[in-house]
Motif scaffolding. Structure first.
Motif, PDB file in Angstrom:
ATOM      1  N   UNK A 109      50.856  27.489  51.694  1.00  0.00           N
ATOM      2  CA  UNK A 109      51.599  28.539  52.383  1.00  0.00           C
ATOM      3  C   UNK A 109      50.589  29.374  53.165  1.00  0.00           C
ATOM      4  N   UNK A 110      50.974  29.901  54.318  1.00  0.00           N
ATOM      5  CA  UNK A 110      50.002  30.564  55.198  1.00  0.00           C
ATOM      6  C   UNK A 110      49.130  31.606  54.510  1.00  0.00           C
ATOM      7  N   UNK A 111      49.734  32.473  53.664  1.00  0.00           N
ATOM      8  CA  UNK A 111      48.962  33.559  53.060  1.00  0.00           C
ATOM      9  C   UNK A 111      47.982  33.091  51.985  1.00  0.00           C
ATOM     10  N   UNK A 112      48.085  31.807  51.574  1.00  0.00           N
ATOM     11  CA  UNK A 112      47.185  31.284  50.544  1.00  0.00           C
ATOM     12  C   UNK A 112      46.321  30.133  51.056  1.00  0.00           C
ATOM     13  N   UNK A 113      46.253  29.993  52.351  1.00  0.00           N
ATOM     14  CA  UNK A 113      45.450  28.928  52.949  1.00  0.00           C
ATOM     15  C   UNK A 113      43.969  29.303  52.902  1.00  0.00           C
ATOM     16  N   UNK A 114      43.152  28.566  52.129  1.00  0.00           N
ATOM     17  CA  UNK A 114      41.717  28.878  52.038  1.00  0.00           C
ATOM     18  C   UNK A 114      40.986  28.797  53.363  1.00  0.00           C
ATOM     19  N   UNK A 127      49.002  39.232  44.297  1.00  0.00           N
ATOM     20  CA  UNK A 127      49.408  40.433  43.562  1.00  0.00           C
ATOM     21  C   UNK A 127      50.654  41.048  44.202  1.00  0.00           C
ATOM     22  N   UNK A 128      50.691  41.090  45.524  1.00  0.00           N
ATOM     23  CA  UNK A 128      51.860  41.631  46.228  1.00  0.00           C
ATOM     24  C   UNK A 128      53.088  40.766  45.980  1.00  0.00           C
ATOM     25  N   UNK A 129      52.904  39.462  45.967  1.00  0.00           N
ATOM     26  CA  UNK A 129      54.025  38.554  45.730  1.00  0.00           C
ATOM     27  C   UNK A 129      54.577  38.736  44.312  1.00  0.00           C
ATOM     28  N   UNK A 136      55.573  42.665  35.709  1.00  0.00           N
ATOM     29  CA  UNK A 136      55.017  43.937  35.256  1.00  0.00           C
ATOM     30  C   UNK A 136      53.495  43.947  35.433  1.00  0.00           C
ATOM     31  N   UNK A 137      52.983  45.097  35.843  1.00  0.00           N
ATOM     32  CA  UNK A 137      51.537  45.315  35.990  1.00  0.00           C
ATOM     33  C   UNK A 137      50.894  44.297  36.918  1.00  0.00           C
ATOM     34  N   UNK A 138      51.616  43.858  37.926  1.00  0.00           N
ATOM     35  CA  UNK A 138      51.045  42.926  38.898  1.00  0.00           C
ATOM     36  C   UNK A 138      50.119  43.689  39.832  1.00  0.00           C
ATOM     37  N   UNK A 139      48.835  43.381  39.780  1.00  0.00           N
ATOM     38  CA  UNK A 139      47.844  44.066  40.607  1.00  0.00           C
ATOM     39  C   UNK A 139      46.690  43.110  40.853  1.00  0.00           C
ATOM     40  N   UNK A 140      45.843  43.460  41.795  1.00  0.00           N
ATOM     41  CA  UNK A 140      44.678  42.623  42.080  1.00  0.00           C
ATOM     42  C   UNK A 140      43.773  42.506  40.848  1.00  0.00           C
ATOM     43  N   UNK A 141      43.468  43.614  40.117  1.00  0.00           N
ATOM     44  CA  UNK A 141      42.651  43.464  38.905  1.00  0.00           C
ATOM     45  C   UNK A 141      43.284  42.529  37.875  1.00  0.00           C
ATOM     46  N   UNK A 142      44.609  42.568  37.739  1.00  0.00           N
ATOM     47  CA  UNK A 142      45.284  41.675  36.802  1.00  0.00           C
ATOM     48  C   UNK A 142      45.115  40.224  37.225  1.00  0.00           C
TER      49      UNK A 142
END
Length: 227
Positions: A109-114, A127-129, A136-142
């Motif tokens: 998918x475009x947003x996950x293309x390396x 994290x946004x998805x 719950x507690x979806x964040x970049x650190x998680x």
């Protein structure tokens, strides 16, 4: 290891594509290769049949640890298993662009293309998805913490720590021994003259075939357990 056609050696922990599905090898019993897919589906096929599949290939994923303690994983509740498997798919998508991992069919998918976004950007997109999906507690650190847990512990590392103590009739028994005993019982089913000594001997043979001679030993006999 089991010698397969074409000189390829099947090894526990390896990932392969068979019948268009990515599997992990979890056990070797003689010439039989036992497989598990990321959704928990299991299969047992002869090594020669595995390699004869037109779409067969070995998936290179050397950064991953050895095969998870699948018996333990199956022992936790269904919700915890599904959560861990979902995390596995999300982490693979972050790292490789594809939920099924490297070498799997499809396009990222475009947003996950390396090729288009850095790892940090893909972590942020994930994290946004997850937050939009109501996790719950979806964040970049998680997301980063779960990636680290997966790298260190594989699928078992993604299981909620509060769910890691399943109630099992086998207690603290070595999962490899338990699997071998069950296989020995299956092989002896229908034989009228099966003995406890014969079961122990067959279990030892299965362990040697699956893990190498003498690497996993049958526990000493205990009268109190009848084993």
């Amino acid at each position: 290891m089991t010698e397969a056609s074409g000189g390829w050696r099947a090894e526990v922990g390896a990932h392969v594509v068979f019948e268009a599905v990515t599997w992990q090898i979890v056990a070797l019993v003689g010439q039989a290769v036992r497989l598990v897919a990321e959704d928990g589906t299991t299969a047992s096929v002869l090594a020669a049949h595995l390699c004869a599949d037109p779409g067969f290939r070995v998936v290179r994923d050397d950064a991953r640890p050895e095969v998870p303690q699948w018996g333990l994983f199956e022992g936790i509740d269904a919700a915890a298993r599904e959560r861990a498997l979902a995390w596995q798919r999300h982490i693979r998508e972050i790292e490789y662009g594809l939920p099924a991992g490297p070498g799997s069919p499809g396009a990222p998918r475009p947003q996950f293309d390396p090729e288009r976004y850095s790892l940090a950007e893909r972590e942020r997109a994930k994290a946004e998805e997850l937050a939009a999906l109501g996790w719950a507690k979806a964040s970049v650190p998680t997301v980063r913490r779960m990636r680290a847990r997966y790298r260190d512990g594989g699928l078992w590392g993604l299981v909620d720590g509060r769910k890691r103590r399943p109630t099992r009739a086998t207690g603290r028994a070595d999962e490899r021994v338990v699997a071998a005993v069950l296989e020995a019982v299956r092989r002896q089913r229908g034989r009228s003259r099966g003995t406890r000594k014969g079961l122990r001997t067959l279990t030892g043979q299965i362990l040697d075939d699956a893990h190498g001679a003498g690497r996993v030993k049958v526990p000493p006999s205990r009268r109190s357990t009848g084993w």
